[in-house]
Design an enzyme around this catalytic site. Structure first.
Site, PDB file in Angstrom:
ATOM      1  CB  SER A   1     -61.003  11.633  20.036  1.00  0.00           C
ATOM      2  OG  SER A   1     -62.335  11.176  20.123  1.00  0.00           O
TER       3      SER A   1
ATOM      4  CG  ASP B   1     -59.924  31.628  25.928  1.00  0.00           C
ATOM      5  OD1 ASP B   1     -59.016  32.372  26.364  1.00  0.00           O
ATOM      6  OD2 ASP B   1     -60.304  30.613  26.528  1.00  0.00           O
TER       7      ASP B   1
ATOM      8  CD  GLU C   1     -59.486  23.601  23.028  1.00  0.00           C
ATOM      9  OE1 GLU C   1     -59.871  22.594  23.657  1.00  0.00           O
ATOM     10  OE2 GLU C   1     -60.212  24.567  22.794  1.00  0.00           O
TER      11      GLU C   1
ATOM     12  CD  GLU D   1     -67.054  19.685  24.781  1.00  0.00           C
ATOM     13  OE1 GLU D   1     -67.927  20.551  24.580  1.00  0.00           O
ATOM     14  OE2 GLU D   1     -65.876  19.801  24.377  1.00  0.00           O
TER      15      GLU D   1
ATOM     16  CG  HIS E   1     -63.379  28.886  26.236  1.00  0.00           C
ATOM     17  ND1 HIS E   1     -62.043  28.658  25.970  1.00  0.00           N
ATOM     18  CD2 HIS E   1     -64.027  27.750  25.877  1.00  0.00           C
ATOM     19  CE1 HIS E   1     -61.896  27.455  25.456  1.00  0.00           C
ATOM     20  NE2 HIS E   1     -63.086  26.874  25.386  1.00  0.00           N
TER      21      HIS E   1
END
Length: 523
Positions: free
Chosen positions: A273, A166, A259, A268, A417
């Site tokens: 995190s 990407d 990322e 996700e 993507h």
């Protein structure tokens, strides 16, 4: 707990000499080749100098309290720090190491850093790269089965390749880092969820003092190989296998790079995190790349997409499928298809109103604020049409000191993507130009590392209030990337021109299309 295990590493050293603590005189010198071995023993990592077979005569260093310094292209100094009972000395032992060449010196330094961060179950914890044995916050929030699938997916090179290829994504990250060298030069960097290690390598190219690349999946092993294969950068990068919620670092970071974006930015749940890493590792007022994220939403009209989804349930209208009546499952199937968000690249002219934005500032948001995201909706229609749902996309800002950079997934922009996402309602709304559209978009996190989407849109036509709502699972989207890709809006074309062109007045609809319009209105 997942424990990183390495096989014993071995190097042939040209010569070694022990350095006295009080002077540069050496207490012994071995001019013949010596075997240096990295391994685990007694619950921690060790470095031994001696013969190929381990003997009591070996010189051993506890890597928890040892440091390695480069004295020249092929010469280094390994020292062991003083113990608690021997604090009057700066160090308790020092070994001067002579390598055959500079390449072997680099490989040895890389191995030293890898073993220094090695996770060991027993014994005292390592000062660099420790994994906690207690249950982490990640384990409390996420189902074990979901986490296993997640880390398995990202532990495969083919999925990393998909992201690396990407070029909008990778090129923007590269530009954001290299154009802002001043933010990285001489700084300690933590790469959160490092994957292949590509962002760590970018940070090292920009002059980072040291980069700690934290990766919980098996991709950490590939990252080590990739980084070791770039020796001019590898000495300043340490790969740590573990979750950011569990590992410990020896120093604070000046800058975080990551990322963490998923579909609709939040899928996700890696943003959490990223925020945890900020709270654990970043110095006050440290930088974060990316710095800010924005979710953009706008109502859209797409009759083709709506009928494509609705027509999927035609199968369940059959009353004689091999002698079986399938109609009892028709409504469940219909609702199931509309519970899938659509991931594709769409034409921006399908939008019925200007988008509104919800801003997430990664430098200040609390982790708990990401558990549930509530976005009030208010739009003004630009066309007379049917609204079929809400279109969503996101962008992130790398707020560098020199050149701020945006990475966008907007319709009409170069496709990434991530594509875009559309929540399609089972009951469209009719609107007129200038009419107000209101509603609410609520994202509620769940333990499968994603979100449940609750969408409600309302519009009033005359005295009639229309309301349509839907519940969708961001974890289970309908990937529609085989459809025509997005393209930019012509300067002389209005946003509603495509809407008007979807069904010309003289178009004769196929019989099946007309039947399904009637059938699904009665569901």
């Amino acid at each position: 707990m997942e424990v990183s295990k390495q096989k014993e590493s071995q190097f042939e050293i040209l010569s070694i000499a022990e350095v006295s603590a009080s002077s540069s005189d050496t207490s012994f010198c071995k001019s013949e080749p010596v075997c240096a071995r990295f391994g685990s023993g007694s619950g921690f990592s060790k470095l031994r100098f001696g013969q190929e077979s381990e003997t009591s005569a070996d010189i051993a260093f506890d890597l928890r309290i040892s440091q390695l310094f480069k004295l020249g292209p092929a010469e280094s100094l390994c020292i062991s720090e003083a113990s608690e009972a021997n604090k009057e000395k700066a160090y308790s032992r020092g070994i001067s190491i002579q390598f055959k060449n500079e390449e072997e010196s680099r490989a040895f330094h890389c191995a030293f850093e890898q073993w220094k961060t090695e996770v060991v179950v027993q014994g005292s914890p390592l000062p660099n790269g420790v994994v906690s044995t207690s249950k982490s916050k990640f384990d409390d929030k996420i189902e074990a089965s979901s986490a296993k699938m997640y880390f398995h997916y990202y532990g495969q090179l083919l999925h990393q390749q998909n992201m690396l290829q990407d070029f909008v994504r990778t090129g923007t990250y590269y530009a954001a880092v290299i154009e802002n060298r001043a933010d990285f030069l001489g700084r300690v960097v933590v790469d959160v969820g490092a994957g292949s290690g590509i962002l760590s390598l970018f940070a090292a190219q920009a002059g980072a003092k040291h980069v700690y690349a934290i990766e919980a999946s098996e991709m950490a092993e590939y990252a080590k190989k990739l980084i070791a294969g770039n020796p001019s950068l590898s000495e300043r990068i340490t790969v740590i296998k573990g979750k950011v919620e569990e590992v410990e670092l020896p120093v604070k970071a000046d800058i975080l790079i990551s990322e963490p974006m998923g579909t609709l930015l939040v899928n996700e749940r890696m943003l959490e995190s990223y925020v945890i890493a900020r709270d654990r590792f970043l110095v006050p007022n440290g930088k974060m790349f990316p710095t800010v994220g924005r979710i953009h939403v706008a109502p859209f009209s797409d009759e083709y997409l709506y009928m494509e989804i609705a027509n999927k349930a035609i199968f369940w209208q059959q009353q004689g499928y091999f002698g079986v009546d399938l109609t009892p499952l028709q409504r469940s199937a219909y609702e199931g298809y509309f519970s899938q968000p659509v991931v594709d690249a769409f034409d921006p002219r399908l939008l019925v109103a200007p988008a509104i934005s919800h801003v997430i500032n990664f430098t200040s948001i609390k982790e708990e604020d990401l558990y549930e995201i509530d976005i009030p909706l208010r739009f003004t229609s630009s066309a007379s049409t049917r609204i079929h749902g809400l279109a969503c996309w996101f962008d992130v800002l790398f707020n560098g000191s020199t050149v701020p950079r945006w990475l966008t997934t907007a319709p009409g922009a170069p496709t990434t993507h991530w594509y875009q996402l559309r929540c399609v309602l089972s009951q469209p709304l009719y609107v007129m130009p200038g009419q107000e559209i209101t509603g609410r978009l609520r994202l509620v996190s769940h333990k499968a590392q994603s979100y449940t989407i609750y969408l409600r849109l309302s519009a009033t036509v005359g005295d009639v209030l229309q309301t349509s709502s839907g519940k969708l699972d961001l974890k289970e989207p309908y990937y529609r990337m085989s459809q025509p890709q997005a393209y930019s809006l012509a300067q002389d074309q209005q946003p509603n021109q495509l809407l008007q062109a979807q069904f010309p007045k003289d178009l004769k609809l196929p019989l099946i299309f007309e039947l399904q319009q009637d059938s699904f209105c009665n569901l």
